[in-house]
Motif scaffolding. Structure first.
Motif, PDB file in Angstrom:
ATOM      1  N   TYR A   1      24.113-138.577  11.917  1.00 61.54           N
ATOM      2  CA  TYR A   1      22.968-137.734  11.927  1.00 61.54           C
ATOM      3  C   TYR A   1      22.015-138.059  13.111  1.00 61.54           C
ATOM      4  CZ  TYR A   1      18.264-136.208  10.623  1.00 61.54           C
ATOM      5  OH  TYR A   1      16.881-135.735  10.735  1.00 61.54           O
ATOM      6  N   THR A   2      21.775-139.500  13.114  1.00 54.89           N
ATOM      7  CA  THR A   2      20.878-140.049  14.002  1.00 54.89           C
ATOM      8  C   THR A   2      21.204-139.601  15.294  1.00 54.89           C
ATOM      9  OG1 THR A   2      21.711-142.051  14.024  1.00 54.89           O
ATOM     10  CG2 THR A   2      20.073-141.663  12.510  1.00 54.89           C
ATOM     11  N   GLN A   3      22.538-139.600  15.745  1.00 54.41           N
ATOM     12  CA  GLN A   3      22.997-139.498  16.943  1.00 54.41           C
ATOM     13  C   GLN A   3      22.859-137.969  17.542  1.00 54.41           C
ATOM     14  OE1 GLN A   3      27.004-141.088  16.298  1.00 54.41           O
ATOM     15  NE2 GLN A   3      26.270-143.316  16.913  1.00 54.41           N
ATOM     16  N   SER A   4      23.123-137.132  16.670  1.00 50.92           N
ATOM     17  CA  SER A   4      22.960-135.870  16.898  1.00 50.92           C
ATOM     18  C   SER A   4      22.971-134.904  15.451  1.00 50.92           C
ATOM     19  CB  SER A   4      24.268-135.342  17.734  1.00 50.92           C
ATOM     20  OG  SER A   4      24.147-133.835  18.195  1.00 50.92           O
ATOM     21  N   HIS A   5      22.104-133.807  15.457  1.00 50.73           N
ATOM     22  CA  HIS A   5      22.211-132.955  14.439  1.00 50.73           C
ATOM     23  C   HIS A   5      21.394-131.684  14.857  1.00 50.73           C
ATOM     24  CE1 HIS A   5      18.373-135.563  14.280  1.00 50.73           C
ATOM     25  NE2 HIS A   5      17.863-134.499  14.397  1.00 50.73           N
ATOM     26  N   ILE A   6      21.363-130.522  14.223  1.00 50.58           N
ATOM     27  CA  ILE A   6      21.003-129.511  14.223  1.00 50.58           C
ATOM     28  C   ILE A   6      19.240-129.779  14.616  1.00 50.58           C
ATOM     29  CG2 ILE A   6      20.159-127.203  13.450  1.00 50.58           C
ATOM     30  CD1 ILE A   6      22.815-126.899  11.896  1.00 50.58           C
ATOM     31  N   GLU A   7      18.850-128.972  15.473  1.00 50.47           N
ATOM     32  CA  GLU A   7      17.482-129.362  15.802  1.00 50.47           C
ATOM     33  C   GLU A   7      16.608-129.054  14.486  1.00 50.47           C
ATOM     34  OE1 GLU A   7      14.721-126.980  18.812  1.00 50.47           O
ATOM     35  OE2 GLU A   7      16.169-128.152  20.230  1.00 50.47           O
ATOM     36  N   GLY A   8      15.770-129.873  14.356  1.00 49.37           N
ATOM     37  CA  GLY A   8      14.807-129.840  13.174  1.00 49.37           C
ATOM     38  C   GLY A   8      15.411-130.389  11.865  1.00 49.37           C
ATOM     39  N   ALA A   9      16.704-130.446  11.754  1.00 48.67           N
ATOM     40  CA  ALA A   9      17.276-130.811  10.779  1.00 48.67           C
ATOM     41  C   ALA A   9      16.838-132.023  10.056  1.00 48.67           C
ATOM     42  CB  ALA A   9      18.784-130.845  10.599  1.00 48.67           C
ATOM     43  N   VAL A  10      16.532-132.137   8.483  1.00 45.64           N
ATOM     44  CA  VAL A  10      16.312-133.655   7.961  1.00 45.64           C
ATOM     45  C   VAL A  10      17.482-134.006   7.193  1.00 45.64           C
ATOM     46  CG1 VAL A  10      15.061-134.534   6.137  1.00 45.64           C
ATOM     47  CG2 VAL A  10      14.002-132.986   7.493  1.00 45.64           C
ATOM     48  N   PHE A  11      17.829-135.144   7.027  1.00 47.98           N
ATOM     49  CA  PHE A  11      19.025-135.797   6.551  1.00 47.98           C
ATOM     50  C   PHE A  11      18.654-135.778   4.908  1.00 47.98           C
ATOM     51  CE2 PHE A  11      21.723-139.401   4.766  1.00 47.98           C
ATOM     52  CZ  PHE A  11      23.023-138.946   5.381  1.00 47.98           C
ATOM     53  N   LEU A  12      20.064-135.034   4.471  1.00 47.02           N
ATOM     54  CA  LEU A  12      19.932-135.039   2.889  1.00 47.02           C
ATOM     55  C   LEU A  12      20.972-136.108   2.394  1.00 47.02           C
ATOM     56  CD1 LEU A  12      19.500-131.917   0.676  1.00 47.02           C
ATOM     57  CD2 LEU A  12      20.739-133.870   0.243  1.00 47.02           C
ATOM     58  N   ASP A  13      20.749-137.054   1.865  1.00 49.98           N
ATOM     59  CA  ASP A  13      21.649-137.762   1.090  1.00 49.98           C
ATOM     60  C   ASP A  13      22.272-137.506   0.117  1.00 49.98           C
ATOM     61  OD1 ASP A  13      23.352-139.869   0.159  1.00 49.98           O
ATOM     62  OD2 ASP A  13      22.053-141.678   0.495  1.00 49.98           O
ATOM     63  N   TRP A  14      23.409-136.565   0.041  1.00 55.45           N
ATOM     64  CA  TRP A  14      23.990-136.107  -1.257  1.00 55.45           C
ATOM     65  C   TRP A  14      24.334-137.069  -2.385  1.00 55.45           C
ATOM     66  CZ3 TRP A  14      29.046-137.035  -2.576  1.00 55.45           C
ATOM     67  CH2 TRP A  14      29.939-137.814  -1.533  1.00 55.45           C
ATOM     68  N   THR A  15      24.363-138.276  -2.068  1.00 54.92           N
ATOM     69  CA  THR A  15      24.801-139.267  -3.026  1.00 54.92           C
ATOM     70  C   THR A  15      23.645-139.665  -3.844  1.00 54.92           C
ATOM     71  OG1 THR A  15      24.481-141.513  -1.717  1.00 54.92           O
ATOM     72  CG2 THR A  15      26.915-140.184  -1.834  1.00 54.92           C
ATOM     73  N   SER A  16      22.445-139.135  -3.541  1.00 56.85           N
ATOM     74  CA  SER A  16      21.297-139.886  -4.116  1.00 56.85           C
ATOM     75  C   SER A  16      20.216-138.708  -4.425  1.00 56.85           C
ATOM     76  CB  SER A  16      20.625-140.824  -3.243  1.00 56.85           C
ATOM     77  OG  SER A  16      19.970-140.320  -2.109  1.00 56.85           O
TER      78      SER A  16
END
Length: 281
Positions: free
Chosen positions: A45-60
């Protein structure tokens, strides 16, 4: 029964591009792998993601804490409120979720948010792979997240518990969305296989193999009508191995206008008690 008033759970890449400038549109990156390392997903995610997207950890997020993922149920309202707050989700937002794993991780979060009363949530059709293939905006910048204010209010109609399934399973269509091998079970594992009476409709049949997009509504309808001739007259529940790939089938059913519940925990929970039978083949 089909209901044409049910909105599509999907949003296209083109639709999202047009909505991205709006501040109430919240995009979440739910990439990962079953049994994978969440740290690796965050690194990607930190390397490349949709502009403006926030990371969501589905395991937590939106999951019962301190429990193995294959047995963990959807979070209670208190834990869900913590996730809504941490992710910056408030009333009036439009949430868009995407992953790189056949929509099943984003699908689980879609189902969990809706279970907790947040209904303005969509799945990016085709996920990360399709977004990249279309050349849409990506970024490595990590957006700031303000505290969310949405308060959970559970909708039990979207979830079938183990106790409920035991009571109704002989009178419903129970879909098992796993692949054929998982459904059939292994000779060397007596607790592998499927819940007796479950009908195998693999999640992969919902998707176009080349693009990763969901198949057109007409094609989905044909699949369900062929596998479940009594679909229009019999209650249906979706299940899988642990409550993840079954949400891909839920998304497809919504595409044809049907709202059905998920058996949370699915076969992993069912097989825990050796007095409950399992079927093979």
């Amino acid at each position: 029964m089909s209901n044409n008033s049910i909105e599509s759970p999907l949003i296209s890449a083109e639709e999202l591009v047009n909505l991205m400038p709006q501040p109430q549109v919240k995009i979440f990156d739910v990439r990962g792998r079953w049994n994978g390392d969440p740290a690796e997903a965050f690194k990607a995610y930190t390397q490349s993601h949709i502009e403006g997207a926030v990371f969501l950890d589905w395991t937590s997020h939106f999951v019962e804490p301190d429990t193995p993922l294959n047995l963990a149920s959807v979070a209670n309202e208190a834990v869900a409120n913590q996730s809504f707050e941490a992710l910056g989700i408030s009333e009036g937002d439009l949430v868009v979720l995407y992953d790189d794993y056949h929509h099943m991780l984003a699908g689980r979060m879609w189902w969990a948010m809706r279970f907790h009363g947040f209904t303005n949530v969509k799945i990016l059709n085709g996920g990360w792979k399709h977004w990249q293939s279309q050349g849409h905006p990506v970024s490595s910048m990590l957006p700031m997240v303000s505290k969310g204010a949405f308060r959970a209010k559970s909708n039990p109609e979207l979830r079938t518990s183990l106790e409920e399934l035991i009571e109704i399973k002989d009178h419903i269509n129970l879909i098992d969305a796993r692949g054929v091998k998982g459904y059939q079970g292994r000779v060397d594992d007596p607790r592998s296989g499927h819940i007796p009476g479950a009908i195998n409709i693999p999640y992969s049949e919902m998707l176009d193999a080349a693009s990763g997009l969901f198949k057109p509504r007409e094609a989905l309808l044909k699949i369900f009508q062929e596998k479940l001739p009594n679909l229009a007259t019999t209650d249906t529940v979706s299940s899988c191995g642990a409550g993840y790939s079954g949400t891909v089938v839920l998304l497809a059913l919504q595409q044809i206008g049907m709202e059905v519940p998920l058996f949370d925990g699915s076969f992993s929970v069912w097989k825990m008690d050796e007095s409950r039978p399992v079927a093979k083949g």
